[in-house]
Design a protein around this motif. Structure first.
Motif, PDB file in Angstrom:
ATOM      1  N   CYS A 151      36.122  32.596  45.819  1.00 48.78           N
ATOM      2  CA  CYS A 151      35.309  33.558  45.624  1.00 48.78           C
ATOM      3  C   CYS A 151      34.338  33.637  46.949  1.00 48.78           C
ATOM      4  O   CYS A 151      33.951  34.773  47.494  1.00 48.78           O
ATOM      5  CB  CYS A 151      34.767  33.529  44.510  1.00 48.78           C
ATOM      6  SG  CYS A 151      33.681  31.884  44.246  1.00 48.78           S
ATOM      7  N   VAL A 152      34.060  32.596  47.459  1.00 53.14           N
ATOM      8  CA  VAL A 152      33.047  32.631  48.571  1.00 53.14           C
ATOM      9  C   VAL A 152      33.641  33.010  49.730  1.00 53.14           C
ATOM     10  O   VAL A 152      33.246  33.866  50.490  1.00 53.14           O
ATOM     11  CB  VAL A 152      32.437  31.191  48.731  1.00 53.14           C
ATOM     12  CG1 VAL A 152      31.355  31.190  50.018  1.00 53.14           C
ATOM     13  CG2 VAL A 152      31.820  30.744  47.589  1.00 53.14           C
ATOM     14  N   GLN A 153      34.906  32.612  49.958  1.00 53.89           N
ATOM     15  CA  GLN A 153      35.864  32.579  51.299  1.00 53.89           C
ATOM     16  C   GLN A 153      36.109  34.472  51.343  1.00 53.89           C
ATOM     17  O   GLN A 153      36.132  34.856  52.398  1.00 53.89           O
ATOM     18  CB  GLN A 153      37.099  32.299  51.457  1.00 53.89           C
ATOM     19  CG  GLN A 153      36.863  30.470  51.396  1.00 53.89           C
ATOM     20  CD  GLN A 153      38.023  29.943  51.170  1.00 53.89           C
ATOM     21  OE1 GLN A 153      39.155  30.433  51.945  1.00 53.89           O
ATOM     22  NE2 GLN A 153      38.083  28.743  50.664  1.00 53.89           N
ATOM     23  N   ALA A 154      36.238  34.743  50.078  1.00 52.93           N
ATOM     24  CA  ALA A 154      36.725  36.311  49.961  1.00 52.93           C
ATOM     25  C   ALA A 154      35.548  37.071  50.226  1.00 52.93           C
ATOM     26  O   ALA A 154      35.809  38.615  50.610  1.00 52.93           O
ATOM     27  CB  ALA A 154      37.400  36.665  48.705  1.00 52.93           C
ATOM     28  N   CYS A 155      34.344  36.889  50.039  1.00 53.65           N
ATOM     29  CA  CYS A 155      33.129  37.567  50.155  1.00 53.65           C
ATOM     30  C   CYS A 155      33.061  38.247  51.762  1.00 53.65           C
ATOM     31  O   CYS A 155      32.651  37.406  52.428  1.00 53.65           O
ATOM     32  CB  CYS A 155      31.922  36.924  49.578  1.00 53.65           C
ATOM     33  SG  CYS A 155      30.521  38.024  49.589  1.00 53.65           S
TER      34      CYS A 155
ATOM     35  N   PRO B 159      33.914  24.172  52.383  1.00 53.77           N
ATOM     36  CA  PRO B 159      32.789  23.836  51.992  1.00 53.77           C
ATOM     37  C   PRO B 159      32.375  25.040  50.905  1.00 53.77           C
ATOM     38  O   PRO B 159      33.023  26.186  50.857  1.00 53.77           O
ATOM     39  CB  PRO B 159      31.857  24.319  53.156  1.00 53.77           C
ATOM     40  CG  PRO B 159      32.647  25.114  54.145  1.00 53.77           C
ATOM     41  CD  PRO B 159      34.068  24.846  53.755  1.00 53.77           C
ATOM     42  N   SER B 160      31.734  24.860  49.859  1.00 55.21           N
ATOM     43  CA  SER B 160      31.348  25.940  49.021  1.00 55.21           C
ATOM     44  C   SER B 160      29.890  26.731  49.209  1.00 55.21           C
ATOM     45  O   SER B 160      29.610  27.625  48.888  1.00 55.21           O
ATOM     46  CB  SER B 160      31.131  25.292  47.674  1.00 55.21           C
ATOM     47  OG  SER B 160      30.022  24.420  47.321  1.00 55.21           O
TER      48      SER B 160
ATOM     49  N   CYS C 130      32.097  45.000  45.922  1.00 50.34           N
ATOM     50  CA  CYS C 130      33.356  45.173  46.340  1.00 50.34           C
ATOM     51  C   CYS C 130      34.345  44.577  45.433  1.00 50.34           C
ATOM     52  O   CYS C 130      35.600  44.793  45.502  1.00 50.34           O
ATOM     53  CB  CYS C 130      33.529  44.495  47.791  1.00 50.34           C
ATOM     54  SG  CYS C 130      33.777  42.833  48.058  1.00 50.34           S
ATOM     55  N   ALA C 131      33.866  43.494  44.560  1.00 53.20           N
ATOM     56  CA  ALA C 131      35.049  42.771  43.803  1.00 53.20           C
ATOM     57  C   ALA C 131      36.055  42.011  44.519  1.00 53.20           C
ATOM     58  O   ALA C 131      36.903  41.487  43.834  1.00 53.20           O
ATOM     59  CB  ALA C 131      35.521  43.834  42.683  1.00 53.20           C
ATOM     60  N   ALA C 132      36.079  41.721  45.500  1.00 53.84           N
ATOM     61  CA  ALA C 132      36.742  40.709  46.193  1.00 53.84           C
ATOM     62  C   ALA C 132      36.796  39.550  45.629  1.00 53.84           C
ATOM     63  O   ALA C 132      37.971  38.809  45.222  1.00 53.84           O
ATOM     64  CB  ALA C 132      36.842  40.717  47.844  1.00 53.84           C
ATOM     65  N   CYS C 133      35.696  39.033  45.121  1.00 51.29           N
ATOM     66  CA  CYS C 133      35.719  37.604  44.369  1.00 51.29           C
ATOM     67  C   CYS C 133      36.265  37.672  42.978  1.00 51.29           C
ATOM     68  O   CYS C 133      36.783  36.619  42.648  1.00 51.29           O
ATOM     69  CB  CYS C 133      34.266  37.243  44.544  1.00 51.29           C
ATOM     70  SG  CYS C 133      33.100  38.399  43.718  1.00 51.29           S
ATOM     71  N   VAL C 134      36.279  38.734  42.525  1.00 52.25           N
ATOM     72  CA  VAL C 134      37.091  39.094  41.055  1.00 52.25           C
ATOM     73  C   VAL C 134      38.617  38.985  41.449  1.00 52.25           C
ATOM     74  O   VAL C 134      39.036  38.099  40.622  1.00 52.25           O
ATOM     75  CB  VAL C 134      36.567  40.656  40.756  1.00 52.25           C
ATOM     76  CG1 VAL C 134      37.423  40.804  39.230  1.00 52.25           C
ATOM     77  CG2 VAL C 134      35.095  40.495  40.515  1.00 52.25           C
ATOM     78  N   ASP C 135      38.955  39.730  42.411  1.00 52.30           N
ATOM     79  CA  ASP C 135      40.436  39.360  42.514  1.00 52.30           C
ATOM     80  C   ASP C 135      40.931  38.131  42.911  1.00 52.30           C
ATOM     81  O   ASP C 135      41.757  37.427  42.434  1.00 52.30           O
ATOM     82  CB  ASP C 135      40.629  40.414  43.817  1.00 52.30           C
ATOM     83  CG  ASP C 135      40.975  41.704  43.269  1.00 52.30           C
ATOM     84  OD1 ASP C 135      41.107  42.213  42.226  1.00 52.30           O
ATOM     85  OD2 ASP C 135      40.740  42.771  44.339  1.00 52.30           O
ATOM     86  N   ALA C 136      40.109  37.447  43.908  1.00 53.17           N
ATOM     87  CA  ALA C 136      40.353  35.915  44.030  1.00 53.17           C
ATOM     88  C   ALA C 136      40.429  35.088  42.859  1.00 53.17           C
ATOM     89  O   ALA C 136      41.310  34.239  42.872  1.00 53.17           O
ATOM     90  CB  ALA C 136      39.315  35.476  45.101  1.00 53.17           C
TER      91      ALA C 136
END
Lengths: 111, 458
Positions: free
Chosen positions: B264-268, A3-4, B285-291
Motif C-alpha cells: 500500500c505504501v509502495q503504490a501510493c 521499508p515500510s 486515488c485508492a491505489a492502496c485499496v487495489d494493492a
C-alpha cells in the motif's frame, strides 16, 4: 526487505512559499483576466494604432494583460508568503539561551 | 532500495522522486476509464464540427464563444459566472459525499500525471526497474531509455499545448500553420507555455502540486464529516500487523490481517502510509485499496482491509447518507442547474448596449428641438441575420434619427449605430430616464430594451 517507512522529503519553507505564490496567483490571474476582458475590450484602451488588424492585436493584449495580472498577484502572494515565513515566533520564556535561539533560527529557515 | 531513515522533517532535503508501484484492480480500472473519457473530451473536442464551424471555439480575437449551437458574447458573462458557481458547489457536494473524488479521478493534475507515469513505465519499466535505472551509472541503455521517455513526454506535451490553443484558434488552421512553419508569435508562445506546464506538472512536480501548492487540498477536509467516504485502513481488523511464514494461511495467534507487505505504501503516488490514518496528502486515488485487495485475495483473507469507508463505518456505526449539508448542497445545486438550463434555453437572442456620447450632454437644434446622441450596439446572437427597428421608449414625442431607423445585423454579429434622439422644444427639463428598444421586423418576439438618460435644458 522493503521499508515500510514512506520516503520523507519536504520542500523548504522558501520553495513552498514560492510554489504556493506561483500557483495561487496564477489562479487569480485567470479569473481576473476572464472578468476584466469580458467587460473591457482591450483595443479600446488606446492601443488601436499598434496594429492594423484587431484580430492580431487582441490576443497580444489579452496575453500581456494576463501576465500583468499574474505578476501583480504574484508580488502580493509572494510578499505574503515571505512575511509569514520570516515572522519571528513568540519568544518562549527560555529565549536568550543559545539552544532556544538556534531552534528559533532553524524554524525560520535560517541555516 | 535505499532506506531513508530521516529523523524529523529536514528543512532542506532534496525532493525524492516517488516511484509509485503499478496496481491493478477496480479503482485502477475506474481511473483509466476516467482518464480516457476526460482526455478524450479534451483532445477530441476541438476537432468536432458543428454547422460548418468548430463546435467549441473560444474566439478571443472576435470576442465570441461558440459552444455547439450557442454563441456567447461578452454580455453573457454572467452565464459563465453561474457555471463556475455550479462547478464549485458540485465540488463541495461530491466532497461531502465521497471525499476527494475530484483529486483521485478527475483533477487534470491526476489525469495528466497518470498518462505521464504510463509513458514512464512504457520506457523505463516497472517501479523496481525504474529505481534500478536511476541508480545505475550512465550507459547506452540508460541513455536510450531516458531519451525515449523524454521524446514521448515532450511530443505529448506539445500536442497538449497545441490542443489547448486549438480551443482559442481554429485547430485545423493551427495544424496547417504548424506544418507550414508559419505559426503566429502568440500561438507559438501559448503552445510552448501550456506544453511546458503540462510537462513540468505531470512529469516532475506530480504529487508535490497536491501537497504544497493546491489550495483545495488544504480546505477540503472542512467539508468532511464522519459520514464522508474516505480511504480507511481498518485498524481493528489489521492490527497487530506482522509478516507471515510461507504458509500464509497459518497465522500466529493474536495477529491481525495486515501482513505488513508495504505494498500500500509502495503504490501510493503521494508517498504516505495509509495505515497511519487519514492524512491531508491522501488524494483518495485508492491505489492502496487495489494493492491491498490483491494481497488479501492471495492470502485468502476477505478484501477491504484498506477500503473506501466512512469514519462511522470503521467505528462500527451506521453511515448516514442524508445529512443537512448534503440536503443543502443538493437543493442549491439542483435549483442552480434548473435556473441555468432555463436561462440558456430561454435566452433572448438579441441584446442592446446604449452608451451616451461623452462630448456633450445635449444640443439645441435650429428649430428649438433638443437632441441627445447615443452609440447603440445591437448584438444579434441568433444564427440568422435580422433587421431591427430602433425606437425610444417612455419619452413622449421623441423621435429617433439614426443613420437609418432600421438596421440589419448579420448572424452572430454586433453592430454599432450612432443614434440621435430628439424631443420637441420645452418638453421636460433636466435629466429624465427613458429607454431605447430594438425589435426584429421578421419576428416581433425578438426584442431588447436598454435604459438611458435624456438631458435637456435645465
Amino acid at each position: 526487505m522493503l521499508p515500510s517507512e514512506p520516503p520523507v522529503a519536504h520542500w523548504s519553507p522558501r520553495s513552498q512559499g514560492i510554489g504556493v505564490a506561483v500557483w495561487t496567483s496564477f489562479l487569480v490571474a485567470c479569473i481576473e483576466s476572464m472578468i476584466v476582458f469580458a467587460f473591457l475590450d482591450p483595443v479600446t484602451l488606446g492601443f488601436e494604432g499598434l496594429s492594423p488588424s484587431l484580430a492580431a492585436l487582441r490576443p497580444m493584449l489579452y496575453g500581456c494583460g494576463f501576465f500583468l495580472f499574474w505578476s501583480f498577484a504574484f508580488i502580493a502572494s509572494g510578499v505574503t508568503a515571505y512575511m509569514m515565513e520570516t515572522t519571528p515566533r513568540t519568544r518562549s520564556p527560555a529565549a536568550g539561551s543559545p539552544a532556544a535561539g538556534s531552534a528559533a533560527a532553524s524554524r525560520r529557515g535560517e541555516s | 532500495m535505499t532506506t531513508t531513515a530521516v529523523v524529523g522533517p529536514p528543512l532542506y532535503a532534496a525532493q525524492q522522486k516517488i516511484y509509485a508501484r503499478e496496481v491493478h484492480g477496480r479503482y485502477a480500472r475506474m481511473r483509466s476509464a476516467s482518464v480516457i473519457v476526460l482526455l478524450g473530451v479534451f483532445y477530441g473536442l476541438p476537432w468536432l464540427r458543428w454547422n460548418g464551424r468548430q463546435a467549441v471555439l473560444f474566439d478571443l480575437p472576435a470576442r465570441k464563444f461558440y459552444i455547439f449551437g450557442l454563441t456567447l458574447f461578452p454580455q453573457d458573462f454572467w452565464l459563465l459566472t453561474w457555471l463556475l458557481i455550479m462547478a464549485a458547489l458540485s465540488l463541495f457536494f461530491f466532497t461531502a459525499l465521497a471525499g476527494r473524488l475530484w483529486c483521485g479521478f478527475a483533477c487534470p493534475q491526476t489525469v495528466w500525471t497518470e498518462i505521464f507515469v504510463w509513458m514512464e513505465r512504457l520506457t523505463e519499466g516497472s517501479r523496481t526497474q525504474q529505481m534500478k535505472l536511476a541508480r545505475a551509472p550512465w550507459s547506452v541503455r540508460k541513455f536510450a531509455r531516458k531519451s525515449a521517455k523524454q521524446i514521448l513526454w515532450i511530443s505529448f506535451a506539445i500536442f497538449t499545448g497545441m490542443t489547448f490553443v486549438g480551443f482559442f484558434s481554429p485547430i485545423d488552421g493551427l495544424v496547417g500553420k504548424i506544418a507550414a512553419a508559419s505559426l503566429g508569435g502568440w500561438e507559438a508562445f501559448w503552445i510552448i507555455f501550456y506544453g511546458f506546464a503540462t510537462y513540468g506538472n505531470a512529469g516532475y512536480l506530480r504529487e508535490q502540486v497536491c501537497k504544497y501548492m493546491c489550495p483545495y487540498a488544504r480546505f477540503q477536509s472542512a467539508m468532511f464529516d464522519r459520514d464522508t467516504l474516505i480511504i480507511s485502513y481498518d485498524a481493528a481488523r489489521g492490527e497487530p500487523r506482522g509478516a507471515r511464514s510461507h504458509d500464509a494461511a497459518v497465522r500466529p495467534a493474536g495477529q491481525g490481517d495486515c501482513v505488513d507487505c508495504t505494498l500500500c505504501v509502495q503504490a501510493c503516488p503521494t508517498g504516505i502510509d495509509i495505515r497511519r490514518g487519514l492524512q491531508y496528502e491522501c488524494i483518495a486515488c485508492a491505489a492502496c485499496v487495489d494493492a491491498c485487495d490483491a494481497v488479501m485475495t492471495k492470502i485468502g483473507s476477505p478484501v477491504g482491509l484498506v477500503r473506501y469507508a466512512t469514519q462511522a463505518e470503521i467505528d462500527g456505526e451506521p453511515t448516514r447518507l442524508i445529512r443537512p449539508r448534503i440536503v443543502v448542497y443538493s437543493v442549491l445545486l439542483v435549483s442552480l442547474m434548473a435556473g441555468f438550463a432555463y436561462a440558456v434555453t430561454h435566452r433572448m437572442p438579441v441584446d442592446l448596449d446604449v452608451l451616451r456620447d461623452r462630448s456633450s450632454l445635449y444640443r439645441e437644434l435650429d428649430d428649438g428641438r433638443i437632441e441627445n446622441v447615443f452609440t447603440v450596439r445591437i448584438i444579434n446572437k441568433d444564427q440568422h441575420a435580422h433587421t431591427f427597428r430602433l425606437a425610444p421608449v417612455k419619452l413622449p414625442n421623441a423621435v429617433i434619427d439614426a443613420e437609418s431607423p432600421t438596421q440589419s445585423v448579420d448572424a452572430e454579429d454586433v453592430k454599432s449605430v450612432v443614434v440621435r434622439v430628439r424631443i420637441p422644444p420645452a418638453q421636460g427639463h433636466g435629466g429624465q430616464d427613458f429607454a431605447i428598444s430594438v425589435q426584429a421586423l421578421d419576428d416581433p418576439k425578438l426584442t431588447a430594451t436598454s435604459r438611458a438618460r435624456f438631458f435637456s435644458k435645465p
